[in-house]
Scaffold this active site. Structure first.
Site, PDB file in Angstrom:
ATOM      1  N   HIS A 136     -31.070 -13.611   6.113  1.00  0.00           N
ATOM      2  CA  HIS A 136     -30.925 -14.158   7.373  1.00  0.00           C
ATOM      3  C   HIS A 136     -29.725 -14.990   7.056  1.00  0.00           C
ATOM      4  CE1 HIS A 136     -34.083 -12.461   9.521  1.00  0.00           C
ATOM      5  NE2 HIS A 136     -35.227 -12.939   8.735  1.00  0.00           N
TER       6      HIS A 136
ATOM      7  N   ASP B 287     -30.030  -5.997  13.130  1.00  0.00           N
ATOM      8  CA  ASP B 287     -31.108  -5.782  12.104  1.00  0.00           C
ATOM      9  C   ASP B 287     -30.838  -5.412  10.788  1.00  0.00           C
ATOM     10  OD1 ASP B 287     -33.889  -5.154  11.975  1.00  0.00           O
ATOM     11  OD2 ASP B 287     -33.454  -3.007  12.442  1.00  0.00           O
TER      12      ASP B 287
ATOM     13  N   LEU C 274     -13.853 -15.976  25.184  1.00  0.00           N
ATOM     14  CA  LEU C 274     -15.339 -14.764  24.860  1.00  0.00           C
ATOM     15  C   LEU C 274     -16.427 -15.755  25.375  1.00  0.00           C
ATOM     16  CD1 LEU C 274     -16.688 -12.587  23.603  1.00  0.00           C
ATOM     17  CD2 LEU C 274     -16.666 -13.825  21.611  1.00  0.00           C
TER      18      LEU C 274
END
Length: 254
Positions: free
Chosen positions: A40, A23, A134
């Site tokens: 962004h 956020d 991962l």
């Protein structure tokens, strides 16, 4: 600073799964006099840093809340820019994911994505499908209410078809119908930018997760911030509804 912080982390007590609400991109950009897409764009570097940091620590699962179903209601220009940025980033990052043995997964209502974005995602999923390090999970066009509604519908259909006895439905049944059925529940959820809510994100899965909130905007979030969150996580006593005394007694018996 990174070196000092990482020495404080107990590698034997790392969470298996971390979830992140990324956020603050828009506010970060506004503070710099730029439009939201600028934020962004710079948030992509934070994604690289945190993916690298979790992989280096040997954490097995990392879920990033990339785009919610509610985000479709944002201005058209921002939505189109976000989707284009997502596709471009995934296209560029696949070689790095493969180099680092990272497998990509996506959860969410992908039917809402334009065809070119969905095709690009499917190609990336296929190209990383044999990696064993991962597990990087992108929550894309995702919301927990969408997920739970979809799970209830599917359970109802299977009950109607005679595949499930309603008397036998339990927590495990529900878990099997969630978008995250292949993954363990997150033990740590991090939200950046100073907001204290979970915004329709993994509502079922976060039942016993430790929640960590930081004022740092996502474009500024780096490995040292991840380490701080992990140090905080390891300072907590996770009781799962039991008393602290019970937990201590179980540790002594282990």
């Amino acid at each position: 600073m990174q070196e000092t912080l990482i020495t404080q982390i107990n590698k034997e007590r790392l969470p298996k799964h971390i979830a992140v609400i990324m956020d603050g991109n828009g506010r970060w950009a506004k503070e710099k006099g730029q439009d939201r897409l600028y934020g962004h764009f710079h948030g992509v570097e934070s994604v690289r840093s945190i993916v690298e940091g979790t992989a280096e620590l040997g954490i097995s699962y990392l879920t990033l809340y990339a785009f919610s179903t509610e985000n479709w209601d944002r201005p058209v220009k921002e939505v189109e820019g976000l989707i284009a940025l997502l596709v471009d980033s995934i296209r560029k990052e696949v070689p790095t994911l493969n180099k680092n043995n990272i497998r990509l997964h996506v959860i969410g209502d992908l039917s809402m994505l334009p065809d070119f974005a969905r095709n690009e995602l499917n190609e990336a999923l296929e190209m990383t499908s044999t990696n064993t390090g991962l597990n990087l999970i992108l929550a894309l066009s995702y919301s927990s209410r969408w997920e739970l509604t979809n799970a209830v519908k599917q359970i109802g259909l299977d009950v109607k078809a005679g595949k499930i006895d309603p008397e036998n439905i339990n927590q495990d049944t529900i878990q099997q119908y969630l978008a995250t059925s292949e993954f363990p529940d997150p033990e740590l959820m991090i939200r950046t930018s100073g907001e204290y809510r979970i915004s329709n994100f993994l509502l079922y899965q976060l039942a016993y997760a430790e929640l960590y909130f930081t004022n740092t905007r996502w474009p500024d979030f780096r490995k040292e911030h991840l380490y701080e969150a992990l140090i905080d996580f390891q300072s907590r006593e996770r009781r799962f509804g039991k008393t602290g005394q019970q937990i201590q007694e179980e540790k002594q018996l282990a």
